[in-house]
Design a protein around this motif. Sequence first.
Motif, PDB file in Angstrom:
ATOM      1  N   ILE A  21       0.855  -1.187   0.000  1.00  0.00           N
ATOM      2  CA  ILE A  21       0.000   0.000   0.000  1.00  0.00           C
ATOM      3  C   ILE A  21       0.891   1.238   0.000  1.00  0.00           C
ATOM      4  O   ILE A  21       1.762   1.386   0.860  1.00  0.00           O
ATOM      5  N   ALA A  23       0.447   5.001   0.467  1.00  0.00           N
ATOM      6  CA  ALA A  23      -0.518   6.005   0.925  1.00  0.00           C
ATOM      7  C   ALA A  23       0.162   6.898   1.959  1.00  0.00           C
ATOM      8  O   ALA A  23       1.153   6.511   2.556  1.00  0.00           O
ATOM      9  N   ILE A  94      -4.492   7.689  -0.898  1.00  0.00           N
ATOM     10  CA  ILE A  94      -4.032   6.388  -1.393  1.00  0.00           C
ATOM     11  C   ILE A  94      -3.496   6.587  -2.810  1.00  0.00           C
ATOM     12  O   ILE A  94      -4.223   7.022  -3.702  1.00  0.00           O
TER      13      ILE A  94
END
Length: 102
Positions: A21, A23, A94
């Motif tokens: 991820i 973000a 994000i």
Amino acid sequence: ENTNLKTEFFTLEKGSYQMIINANSLPEIPIKGENAHFKIKINGVEIGNYYLSEKPGLSEKIIPFSYDKDEKVRFQLIYDNDILIDGKDRNAVIHSIKLKKN
């Protein structure tokens, strides 16, 4: 605002994975010393949680997990600590989410 993002259902094969991820939390100075927080779930079962960095260059997080069967799954990304205080608003940005099989 707090939110619960859900993927469409898809087939996940048995194996070991990494969810990557990218973000970050806003604003750059954490509100009350706390950045945006995510919980990550597969079919309602939590596989990880973490606080995002406020620094965009340090924003990648790897969540390792194993799945023990072939079946249709849905991932959830839950943002659970939004706040607006003294004109400051905590947000999560994000940039990307990738799933990698080991």
